[in-house]
Design a protein around this motif. Structure first.
Motif, PDB file in Angstrom:
ATOM      1  N   THR A  61      -5.963 -31.329  25.657  1.00  0.00           N
ATOM      2  CA  THR A  61      -5.524 -31.129  27.030  1.00  0.00           C
ATOM      3  C   THR A  61      -6.678 -31.455  27.965  1.00  0.00           C
ATOM      4  O   THR A  61      -7.756 -30.867  27.850  1.00  0.00           O
ATOM      5  CB  THR A  61      -5.061 -29.680  27.256  1.00  0.00           C
ATOM      6  OG1 THR A  61      -3.993 -29.378  26.353  1.00  0.00           O
ATOM      7  CG2 THR A  61      -4.578 -29.492  28.685  1.00  0.00           C
ATOM      8  N   LEU A  62      -6.453 -32.384  28.873  1.00  0.00           N
ATOM      9  CA  LEU A  62      -7.474 -32.811  29.826  1.00  0.00           C
ATOM     10  C   LEU A  62      -7.110 -32.297  31.206  1.00  0.00           C
ATOM     11  O   LEU A  62      -6.093 -32.695  31.777  1.00  0.00           O
ATOM     12  CB  LEU A  62      -7.595 -34.337  29.848  1.00  0.00           C
ATOM     13  CG  LEU A  62      -8.003 -35.019  28.531  1.00  0.00           C
ATOM     14  CD1 LEU A  62      -8.045 -36.527  28.706  1.00  0.00           C
ATOM     15  CD2 LEU A  62      -9.350 -34.508  28.056  1.00  0.00           C
ATOM     16  N   GLY A  63      -7.929 -31.398  31.728  1.00  0.00           N
ATOM     17  CA  GLY A  63      -7.710 -30.896  33.067  1.00  0.00           C
ATOM     18  C   GLY A  63      -6.879 -29.629  33.087  1.00  0.00           C
ATOM     19  O   GLY A  63      -6.606 -29.006  32.069  1.00  0.00           O
ATOM     20  N   SER A  64      -6.470 -29.258  34.283  1.00  0.00           N
ATOM     21  CA  SER A  64      -5.687 -28.045  34.483  1.00  0.00           C
ATOM     22  C   SER A  64      -4.639 -28.302  35.553  1.00  0.00           C
ATOM     23  O   SER A  64      -4.629 -29.345  36.192  1.00  0.00           O
ATOM     24  CB  SER A  64      -6.609 -26.889  34.898  1.00  0.00           C
ATOM     25  OG  SER A  64      -7.281 -27.209  36.099  1.00  0.00           O
ATOM     26  N   GLY A  65      -3.758 -27.329  35.726  1.00  0.00           N
ATOM     27  CA  GLY A  65      -2.702 -27.475  36.723  1.00  0.00           C
ATOM     28  C   GLY A  65      -1.470 -28.154  36.158  1.00  0.00           C
ATOM     29  O   GLY A  65      -1.305 -28.275  34.941  1.00  0.00           O
ATOM     30  N   GLY A  93       1.689 -38.373  22.875  1.00  0.00           N
ATOM     31  CA  GLY A  93       1.219 -38.007  21.551  1.00  0.00           C
ATOM     32  C   GLY A  93       0.453 -36.694  21.581  1.00  0.00           C
ATOM     33  O   GLY A  93       0.979 -35.663  22.019  1.00  0.00           O
ATOM     34  N   VAL A  94      -0.801 -36.715  21.137  1.00  0.00           N
ATOM     35  CA  VAL A  94      -1.624 -35.505  21.125  1.00  0.00           C
ATOM     36  C   VAL A  94      -2.336 -35.309  22.447  1.00  0.00           C
ATOM     37  O   VAL A  94      -3.055 -34.314  22.618  1.00  0.00           O
ATOM     38  CB  VAL A  94      -2.667 -35.569  19.976  1.00  0.00           C
ATOM     39  CG1 VAL A  94      -1.987 -35.688  18.642  1.00  0.00           C
ATOM     40  CG2 VAL A  94      -3.639 -36.734  20.190  1.00  0.00           C
ATOM     41  N   LEU A  95      -2.164 -36.210  23.400  1.00  0.00           N
ATOM     42  CA  LEU A  95      -2.886 -36.159  24.670  1.00  0.00           C
ATOM     43  C   LEU A  95      -2.005 -35.568  25.765  1.00  0.00           C
ATOM     44  O   LEU A  95      -0.899 -36.039  26.015  1.00  0.00           O
ATOM     45  CB  LEU A  95      -3.339 -37.572  25.062  1.00  0.00           C
ATOM     46  CG  LEU A  95      -4.306 -37.681  26.246  1.00  0.00           C
ATOM     47  CD1 LEU A  95      -5.608 -36.960  25.938  1.00  0.00           C
ATOM     48  CD2 LEU A  95      -4.560 -39.147  26.570  1.00  0.00           C
ATOM     49  N   ASP A  96      -2.510 -34.529  26.407  1.00  0.00           N
ATOM     50  CA  ASP A  96      -1.821 -33.856  27.509  1.00  0.00           C
ATOM     51  C   ASP A  96      -2.720 -33.921  28.734  1.00  0.00           C
ATOM     52  O   ASP A  96      -3.774 -33.282  28.776  1.00  0.00           O
ATOM     53  CB  ASP A  96      -1.531 -32.399  27.119  1.00  0.00           C
ATOM     54  CG  ASP A  96      -0.761 -31.658  28.201  1.00  0.00           C
ATOM     55  OD1 ASP A  96      -0.312 -32.298  29.170  1.00  0.00           O
ATOM     56  OD2 ASP A  96      -0.612 -30.430  28.081  1.00  0.00           O
ATOM     57  N   TYR A 108     -11.226 -28.780  33.657  1.00  0.00           N
ATOM     58  CA  TYR A 108     -11.207 -27.993  32.432  1.00  0.00           C
ATOM     59  C   TYR A 108     -10.441 -28.758  31.367  1.00  0.00           C
ATOM     60  O   TYR A 108      -9.400 -29.339  31.645  1.00  0.00           O
ATOM     61  CB  TYR A 108     -10.544 -26.635  32.707  1.00  0.00           C
ATOM     62  CG  TYR A 108     -10.572 -25.671  31.555  1.00  0.00           C
ATOM     63  CD1 TYR A 108     -11.779 -25.336  30.947  1.00  0.00           C
ATOM     64  CD2 TYR A 108      -9.407 -25.090  31.081  1.00  0.00           C
ATOM     65  CE1 TYR A 108     -11.817 -24.445  29.893  1.00  0.00           C
ATOM     66  CE2 TYR A 108      -9.434 -24.198  30.029  1.00  0.00           C
ATOM     67  CZ  TYR A 108     -10.641 -23.874  29.437  1.00  0.00           C
ATOM     68  OH  TYR A 108     -10.673 -23.003  28.386  1.00  0.00           O
ATOM     69  N   SER A 109     -10.957 -28.755  30.148  1.00  0.00           N
ATOM     70  CA  SER A 109     -10.307 -29.447  29.045  1.00  0.00           C
ATOM     71  C   SER A 109     -10.514 -28.652  27.767  1.00  0.00           C
ATOM     72  O   SER A 109     -11.515 -27.933  27.638  1.00  0.00           O
ATOM     73  CB  SER A 109     -10.858 -30.871  28.865  1.00  0.00           C
ATOM     74  OG  SER A 109     -10.698 -31.628  30.046  1.00  0.00           O
ATOM     75  N   TRP A 110      -9.587 -28.779  26.834  1.00  0.00           N
ATOM     76  CA  TRP A 110      -9.735 -28.052  25.580  1.00  0.00           C
ATOM     77  C   TRP A 110      -8.878 -28.687  24.489  1.00  0.00           C
ATOM     78  O   TRP A 110      -7.997 -29.507  24.747  1.00  0.00           O
ATOM     79  CB  TRP A 110      -9.355 -26.584  25.762  1.00  0.00           C
ATOM     80  CG  TRP A 110      -7.904 -26.322  26.000  1.00  0.00           C
ATOM     81  CD1 TRP A 110      -6.938 -26.038  25.080  1.00  0.00           C
ATOM     82  CD2 TRP A 110      -7.226 -26.311  27.269  1.00  0.00           C
ATOM     83  NE1 TRP A 110      -5.721 -25.842  25.677  1.00  0.00           N
ATOM     84  CE2 TRP A 110      -5.872 -26.007  27.018  1.00  0.00           C
ATOM     85  CE3 TRP A 110      -7.648 -26.524  28.582  1.00  0.00           C
ATOM     86  CZ2 TRP A 110      -4.939 -25.927  28.042  1.00  0.00           C
ATOM     87  CZ3 TRP A 110      -6.702 -26.447  29.590  1.00  0.00           C
ATOM     88  CH2 TRP A 110      -5.377 -26.137  29.319  1.00  0.00           C
ATOM     89  N   PHE A 111      -9.161 -28.289  23.250  1.00  0.00           N
ATOM     90  CA  PHE A 111      -8.405 -28.721  22.081  1.00  0.00           C
ATOM     91  C   PHE A 111      -7.658 -27.508  21.529  1.00  0.00           C
ATOM     92  O   PHE A 111      -8.177 -26.392  21.547  1.00  0.00           O
ATOM     93  CB  PHE A 111      -9.339 -29.283  21.011  1.00  0.00           C
ATOM     94  CG  PHE A 111      -8.645 -29.666  19.727  1.00  0.00           C
ATOM     95  CD1 PHE A 111      -7.960 -30.863  19.613  1.00  0.00           C
ATOM     96  CD2 PHE A 111      -8.673 -28.815  18.634  1.00  0.00           C
ATOM     97  CE1 PHE A 111      -7.320 -31.209  18.437  1.00  0.00           C
ATOM     98  CE2 PHE A 111      -8.035 -29.145  17.456  1.00  0.00           C
ATOM     99  CZ  PHE A 111      -7.363 -30.349  17.355  1.00  0.00           C
ATOM    100  N   SER A 112      -6.451 -27.732  21.040  1.00  0.00           N
ATOM    101  CA  SER A 112      -5.664 -26.639  20.475  1.00  0.00           C
ATOM    102  C   SER A 112      -4.925 -27.123  19.233  1.00  0.00           C
ATOM    103  O   SER A 112      -4.692 -28.323  19.058  1.00  0.00           O
ATOM    104  CB  SER A 112      -4.669 -26.096  21.512  1.00  0.00           C
ATOM    105  OG  SER A 112      -3.748 -27.115  21.893  1.00  0.00           O
TER     106      SER A 112
END
Length: 241
Positions: free
Chosen positions: A44-48, A55-58, A66-70
Motif C-alpha cells: 500500500t502506497l500512501g494514505s487516504g 494486483g498486489v499494489l494499492d 505513508y506506505s506499508w506491506f501487509s
C-alpha cells in the motif's frame, strides 16, 4: 542561505526520491514473501482514499505520506522464514545504495549526480534505521530488533499487541470503514462534497478514455414506503471492489 535551487531540490526529494525509496523498501517484503510464500500480500502506497488497485499494489491519493506491506499468513512457519521476510527491506535498500554508489564512483552515471547522491543517502538512511535493533513508537520493534530476537531466541519479540505486519484482509476492512465514514461526512460538509464531486468527474473522464481508476457507483434507490425493510447502507469510497 536557502535559495530557489534548494527549494527545487527539497521538492524533488520529498515527492520523487522519498516515494521511490519507500516503494523499493516495501518491495523488499514482497521479495521475501515470494520466496517463503505468504497469502494475500499487498503493498500500500500512501494514505487516504484509493486511486487504484493493481494486483498486489494499492495506490492511495496521498502517496508520499505513508506506505506499508501487509499479508494474511505465511506458509512456512520457521525462524529463517521470518528473519528473511523482515530482512528484505534492509537488503533491497542496501543493494540499491551500493549499486548506485558503484556506478557513480566508476563514472558510469555521469549526469544528475546530485539526484543520485540523494537517492543513495535516503536508501542508506532507511537501511540504517532498519538494521540497528531498536524500539520505536509505543515500544514497537523495528526490523533489526525483530530479526535479532528471532535469531537469538527463536521467537518473535513481544511488547506489542499489534501485528508487526498488518493483515491485508483487516487493512481492507478498515479502509472500507474509513471510506464509509468519509462518505457520511461528505453529505454534511459542502467542501468535502465538492471534492467528492470533482473526484467522480475525474473518474468518469478517465473511464471514458480507457483508464480504469474505479467503478462508478450506482445512485441509491429511494426506500419503498410500503416496505418494512430499512434502507440500504450508504455507498462506500471510490475504488472499492
Amino acid at each position: 542561505m536557502f535559495g530557489f535551487a534548494d527549494l527545487v531540490s527539497l521538492i524533488i526529494s520529498a515527492f520523487i526520491i522519498l516515494p521511490v525509496v519507500v516503494f523499493l523498501r516495501e518491495s523488499g517484503y514482497l521479495l521475501g514473501s515470494l520466496l517463503f510464500g505468504v497469502r494475500n500480500p499487498r503493498i500500500t502506497l500512501g494514505s487516504g482514499p484509493r486511486l487504484f488497485k493493481l494486483g498486489v499494489l494499492d495506490v492511495r491519493r496521498h502517496y508520499h505520506l505513508y506506505s506499508w506491506f501487509s499479508y494474511d499468513e505465511i506458509r512456512r512457519e520457521s525462524r529463517g522464514a521470518y528473519a528473511c521476510l523482515y530482512a528484505g527491506p534492509i537488503l533491497v535498500n542496501l543493494a540499491l545504495a551500493f549499486v548506485l554508489n558503484a556506478l557513480l564512483a566508476n563514472g558510469i552515471i555521469d549526469s544528475q549526480q546530485t539526484f543520485w547522491e540523494r537517492l543513495i543517502f535516503y536508501a542508506f538512511y532507511y537501511a540504517l534505521f532498519d538494521v540497528i535493533p531498536m524500539r520505536t513508537t509505543n515500544g514497537k520493534p523495528n526490523n533489526g530488533m525483530i530479526i535479532y530476537e528471532m535469531l537469538r531466541y527463536g521467537r518473535r519479540t513481544g511488547y506489542n499487541h499489534e501485528p508487526f505486519l498488518p493483515s491485508t484482509s483487516e487493512t481492507e476492512q478498515h479502509y472500507r470503514e474509513q471510506m464509509e465514514q468519509y462518505e457520511e461526512l461528505a453529505k454534511e460538509d459542502p467542501l468535502l462534497q465538492r471534492k467528492r464531486d470533482r473526484r467522480l468527474r475525474r473518474m468518469e473522464t478517465a473511464n471514458r478514455i480507457g483508464i480504469p481508476v474505479g467503478r462508478k457507483k450506482k445512485p441509491a434507490e429511494p426506500p419503498n414506503p410500503d416496505s418494512e425493510a430499512p434502507p440500504g447502507r450508504p455507498g462506500r469510497g471510490d475504488g472499492e471492489e
